[in-house]
Scaffold this active site. Structure first.
Site: not given
Lengths: 373, 418
Positions: B92, B95, B205
């Site tokens: 999780e 978003y 990222d």
């Protein structure tokens, strides 16, 4: 692991097939060249240095078009130590160099390794960004679309977004109009949603939904806007990539070393294409090329460098057709009710290009019949 | 066009009085979609259980009658939620939530990334970027987006299911990976980067959590939420993009006109981390400390060693302890045990000056990769490196699941489940 047979992979597979089928005429090498397999070898070629030579240039093109696109086209590993060089090293040296310089100047890359890859990728992807016909589906007319786009240009200017966002907005709008059945009453909403999506894709600062509703004088609710966003995204299948003609314009003008004034003029003319419905059938690079050529005609500026001419932009007939449309649009711009672009480019910081006297009679430059008054 | 009023609010936004959207600050470390670091042990437990569970696929449903629920149905459509069955939650994030699932259309395992819609801004911009970029990418080292399901409340991306990620893999094999495997992982990472860079896309990222590893050892770049297509001219990007540990010094110093070199630095850090078994520049929450960690190895740059560095916003040489550049092999001991070309590649990837950093495409040509079979260099984009004969993972030196036994390949038993 290949999970083939899924819906979204189809288009890409297709693209590769097309690549192999395509047997391009010699002149269009720039558009046809990208062998997607980066290390596919081109056989029978000399070392890099000789590529300023025209003969070698042709050999290269020949070699490339005839070379089989194999899974394992035999290219030795350590290129630096052998005589064979990957194809991106074999490009006509000067053009390759100019492309690298232009991209570095525009701040795209630090290292030049990808300059040609990026350019060929742009040429490839832009081919999917045209429409088969300029015709709009039933309830809409060219005029309605032009008015909506004109308003979007104003909103875009107020929100201070980048040029890419505007071109993407109009591209998305053109696609959405053809794919969705939207009542005329929601047409403005559709336009704003396209702007909203384009800004989410391109911008760092995204407008708030309420702000957009406010811009539409609260004719629609936030819920309506979000619902429309969902519909548009589904219809477009989340495919929001677009090779903006603006990028081609910047690259081509940088390579051709155009003056500032000419770049502004070309940008102005390129923005005029957004309102011209018939321009959607042309590839972005053709629009950019035509805008530059017309700007050159209007300003009577001789080209400084001929290098950019070796990039095949489009056929003469197509370019002339776009230039004609643009010349008419430029002459029409100061009058009529879609003047946002004209006003935007009439300011000091854009060197007042839209008010340039040559544009009023630009049609004359092309030796075409005058505007009916 | 509520001109003046509008212009005024706009000006306020620009002055920063009211922020329009959360920007990247919140997302900087929001490793959505992946299990957050502290939970690794839990995750490993789950994975271990699955190993023992063998073929009993019905377990994850918690006793529901699997046969009735699950039938392959050729009539089912892509793009509808009923075509997929959720099996278990994998992680999780801020978003999105990721579930393991199974496609009822063809029986493939999938990863379902369920994105919550925000009532204020509609579909999150990260989701829009990720989907639109991934739609255009097809490469063996990029995670494959199969399908998108869009409903009123949520948006679900259906990805191919990949068993683990590099972070978990390194946790499972502590103390540094087998140098041979590192070479294969590095080759795939650079291959993926070279592909996306050639398509005008920056990942922005990179971190081990975003590199998925299949049971064979295929490495796939994932999580393109912060990636974006490179525009011309390059806009000033937000400076808050890469997780701090993998962020290059130029970005830490406040440079915003970064380019492909940004991803190369991240890849270089991951390279060291795989060899050494510990992050290259670990563990701080603050930009200056992070810079200090980097300077401790590279030395504090001056205008002579890095022309233009003094122009960068965060460059304050008086704040840094004076540091001399060090040999990489003295800092990261594993490098000393390996041939020099390993260190050489690491040095070329971890150069402070962005424009001097090696590009992914050139890095693939580096002598470090000479020992790999030659056909690897001519692979088509969509073909996995493991299709080349002779390329396979070697056993890792350590495995926390079987500390006594020398594992053949730790991930192979997992593969037998499906």
């Amino acid at each position: 692991m290949a999970h083939t047979g899924f819906c979204d992979s189809q288009a890409l597979l297709d693209r590769d097939n097309k690549a192999e089928e395509r047997s391009a005429p010699l002149r269009t090498w720039a558009n046809a060249c990208p062998p997607k397999e980066r290390w596919a070898q081109v056989e029978g070629l000399g070392p890099v240095g000789s590529f300023l030579n025209a003969e070698h240039h042709l050999t290269w093109v020949d070699g490339l078009l005839n070379s089989p696109v194999d899974w394992f086209a035999g290219f030795p590993v350590s290129s630096a130590h052998t005589s064979s060089v990957p194809p991106h090293m074999l490009l006509p040296g000067l053009l390759r160099h100019e492309m690298e310089v232009a991209m570095v100047r525009l701040g795209v890359i630090y290292d030049c390794t990808y300059a040609w890859d990026i350019f060929t990728d742009m040429l490839w992807s832009q081919r999917q960004h045209t429409f088969p016909s300029a015709e709009l589906p039933k309830p809409y007319s060219d005029k309605m679309l032009a008015i909506l786009i004109d308003w979007l240009i104003q909103v875009h200017a107020v929100l201070d977004f980048s040029e890419e966002t505007l071109h993407l907005t109009v591209f998305l709008l053109n696609r959405a109009v053809r794919l969705l059945k939207v009542p005329v009453t929601s047409f403005q909403l559709l336009g704003v949603v396209c702007l909203f999506l384009a800004s989410k894709k391109e911008e760092c600062l995204i407008p708030e939904v309420s702000e957009l509703c406010h811009l539409m004088e609260n004719a629609y609710t936030k819920a309506q806007l979000l619902k429309m966003e969902r519909r548009v995204l589904c219809a477009l299948k989340f495919e929001l990539s677009y090779t903006s003609p603006h990028h081609f314009l910047l690259l081509l003008t940088t390579i051709a070393r155009c003056s500032n004034k000419m770049v502004w003029m070309a940008r102005y003319l390129l923005e005029l294409t957004l309102l011209e419905v018939e321009c959607v059938v042309y590839q972005p690079i053709q629009l950019a090329g035509a805008a530059i050529q017309l700007a050159r005609c209007a300003l009577q500026e001789p080209p400084v460098s001929y290098i950019s001419h070796s990039i095949f932009v489009g056929s003469e007939a197509n370019l002339l057709q776009i230039m004609k449309t643009l010349a008419l649009a430029a002459a029409r711009a100061p009058i009529g009710n879609t003047r946002a672009t004209f006003l935007k480019y009439s300011s000091e910081e854009t060197m007042c290009v839209s008010k340039h006297p040559a544009l009023i009679c630009a049609v004359g430059l092309l030796k075409l019949p005058r505007l009916p008054s | 066009m509520q001109n003046i009023r509008q212009a005024a609010t706009d000006a306020f936004h620009r002055l920063g009085l009211k922020q329009r959207h959360l920007g990247y600050e919140e997302l900087g470390d929001g490793s959505y979609g992946e299990t957050p670091q502290p939970h690794w042990f839990h995750t490993l437990q789950v994975r271990r259980l699955r190993v023992h569970r063998g073929r009993s696929n019905s377990d994850p449903l918690g006793g529901k009658s699997f046969q009735q629920e699950f039938q392959w149905n050729t009539g089912l459509q892509f793009g509808t939620a009923t075509s997929y069955l959720n099996l278990e939650k994998l992680g999780e994030g801020t978003y999105a939530t990721v579930y393991k699932g199974i496609s009822r259309i063809n029986g493939h395992l999938v990863a379902l990334k369920v994105i919550r819609m925000k009532t204020e801004e509609g579909v999150p911009f990260t989701a829009i970027r990720e989907a639109s970029l991934l739609k255009g990418l097809k490469h063996a080292n990029i995670v494959l987006l199969h399908d998108i399901i869009h409903t009123r409340e949520s948006l679900t991306f259906v990805f191919e299911y990949v068993q683990t990620d590099l972070a978990q893999y390194m946790t499972q094999h502590p103390g540094g990976l087998n140098p041979y495997n590192v070479r294969i992982f590095m080759f795939q990472l650079l291959r993926g980067l070279s592909y996306i860079h050639g398509h005008r896309i920056l990942h922005r990222d990179l971190k081990p959590q975003n590199l998925l590893i299949s049971y064979l050892g295929e490495l796939k770049l994932a999580d393109f939420g912060l990636a974006r297509s490179k525009s011309i001219p390059c806009q000033t990007y937000s400076a808050e993009v890469v997780t701090l540990w993998y962020r290059p010094p130029d970005v830490l110093l406040g440079s915003t006109d970064y380019s492909t070199a940004l991803d190369i630095w991240g890849a270089g850090c991951i390279f060291i981390e795989m060899l050494q078994g510990a992050p290259a520049f670990p563990g701080v929450a603050e930009v200056f400390e992070q810079l200090q960690k980097i300077w401790a190895v590279l030395g504090v740059p001056t205008e002579e060693t890095w022309p233009g560095v003094s122009q960068l916003p965060n460059y304050k040489p008086e704040w840094f302890l004076p540091c001399k550049p060090k040999q990489f092999r003295d800092v990261w001991k594993r490098l000393a045990q390996l041939p020099f070309k390993t260190e050489d590649l690491a040095m070329q990837m971890l150069l402070a000056i962005p424009r001097e950093r090696i590009s992914a495409q050139n890095a693939l040509q580096h002598p470090y990769f000479n020992t790999l079979p030659h056909p690897l260099m001519q692979l088509r984009d969509t073909v996995s490196v493991f299709k080349v004969p002779g390329v396979r993972l070697e056993p890792e030196p350590r495995d926390i699941f079987s500390p006594t036994r020398r594992m053949k390949s730790s991930l192979v038993p997992l593969a037998k489940c499906w």
